[in-house]
Design an enzyme around this catalytic site. Structure first.
Site: not given
Ligand SMILES: O=P(O)(O)OC[C@@]1(O)O[C@H](CO)[C@@H](O)[C@@H]1O
Length: 314
Positions: A216, A248
């Site tokens: 991405s 996501d």
């Molecule tokens: O620390 P990680 O797991 O990389 O990221 C966590 C996070 O920022 O990613 C999502 C958005 O992509 C949020 O819902 C979440 O809390």
């Protein structure tokens, strides 16, 4: 059914402010609170688009209670492994003026050996009714090195494709374990591989064992890299909004298509880019705009050579 596992979930709090100024005091309406973490967002988006899903993750402490309640209200089918440590928080501050978002992710606390085993057992139990496994998000500090490779191995033994969206050394381990799809962003790819050129970095993951890398690139769209070629998709005009959760949504698109048996990188890239852009239009991570088919119609898709991609990305 799309099975997602989120080893490091978060209670997401999102604030919207007119303009974010470092060092200043801001006032905001009450923040929206959601059960977050990347795999939860993947499950939410796929569920909202009509796919059968099951989200597996951990929850602990008072934040874990709030997390579990919100997840229950969301209607997303899930299974929670109770842990002794508080579920971490993730704070997203959306700057309405700039159309940009600042995120602070707590690192998370390490589950015990027994809790890791419980999480693995919950995934293994659900595998027989799954068509694809998605492993998403960071790992908490102290996570066993072998956890992601083990999940990939059990899923592959069960004949399932595995999509992984993680960062750091776990990204390399997922490639070595033969993940079907990896979805890093440019910074994650450079950090994990130590290779600054994104194309060389993506190819390094393919050489290690991944089949497809969805890279991405924010406003420049998304690149699908396989051993046999490249496909690039971008919007005619980038959209502004809240990009948290855009990656996501791309993973959700990929999972939905994989669960349907689709393997064409261009088909996957088109849907992933459209859902990712449609997520930017929504105030909270885990949602995509119902306008995504119109967005998909605005995509410019090409099969470029390496030099022209490098020029585009420089
Ligand atoms: O620390 P990680 O797991 O990389 O990221 C966590 C996070 O920022 O990613 C999502 C958005 O992509 C949020 O819902 C979440 O809390």
């Amino acid at each position: 059914m799309i099975l997602t596992v989120t080893p490091n979930p978060a209670l997401d709090v999102t604030w919207h402010v007119d303009r974010l100024r470092v060092g200043d005091t801001h006032r905001a309406d009450a923040g929206a609170v959601r059960a977050g973490g990347k795999g939860l967002n993947v499950a939410r988006v796929a569920h909202a688009e009509g796919a059968a899903v099951r989200a597996i993750t951990t929850a602990g402490g008072r934040t874990g209670e709030e997390f579990a309640e919100e997840l229950g209200r969301s209607g997303v089918p899930h299974a929670l492994v109770r842990v002794g440590q508080d579920t971490r928080r993730s704070i997203a501050i959306v700057d309405e003026a700039l159309g940009d978002t600042t995120v602070i992710n707590e690192r998370g606390l390490t589950p015990s050996d027994q809790e890791w085993a419980d999480l693995l057992a919950a995934v293994v139990d659900a595998l027989p009714s799954a068509r694809v496994l998605v492993i998403s998000g960071s790992l908490p500090p102290g996570a066993p090195d072998g956890f992601v490779p083990l999940l990939i191995a059990v899923a592959k033994d069960a004949g399932l494709p595995v999509i992984v969206d993680t960062s750091g050394p776990a990204l390399l381990r997922a490639a070595d374990a033969g993940a079907s799809v990896l979805k890093p962003n440019r910074a994650e790819l450079a950090e994990a591989t130590g290779i600054l050129d994104p194309l060389d970095g993506a190819r390094a993951l393919i050489e290690r064992g991944a089949e497809l890398v969805l890279l991405s690139l924010g406003a420049v769209g998304m690149l699908a890299v396989t051993a046999s070629g490249l496909v690039h998709a971008r919007l005619d005009q980038p959209l502004s909004g809240n990009p948290t959760g855009a990656g996501d949504a791309a993973v959700a698109a990929c999972a939905v298509l994989y669960a349907e048996g689709e393997r064409d990188p261009e088909v996957i890239l088109r849907r992933a880019t459209a859902w990712s852009a449609a997520a930017v239009l929504m105030p909270l991570a885990g949602d995509i705009s119902p306008q995504w088919p119109a967005i998909a119609a605005r995509l410019r898709v090409s099969h470029p050579d390496s030099d022209s991609v490098r020029k585009d990305l420089s």
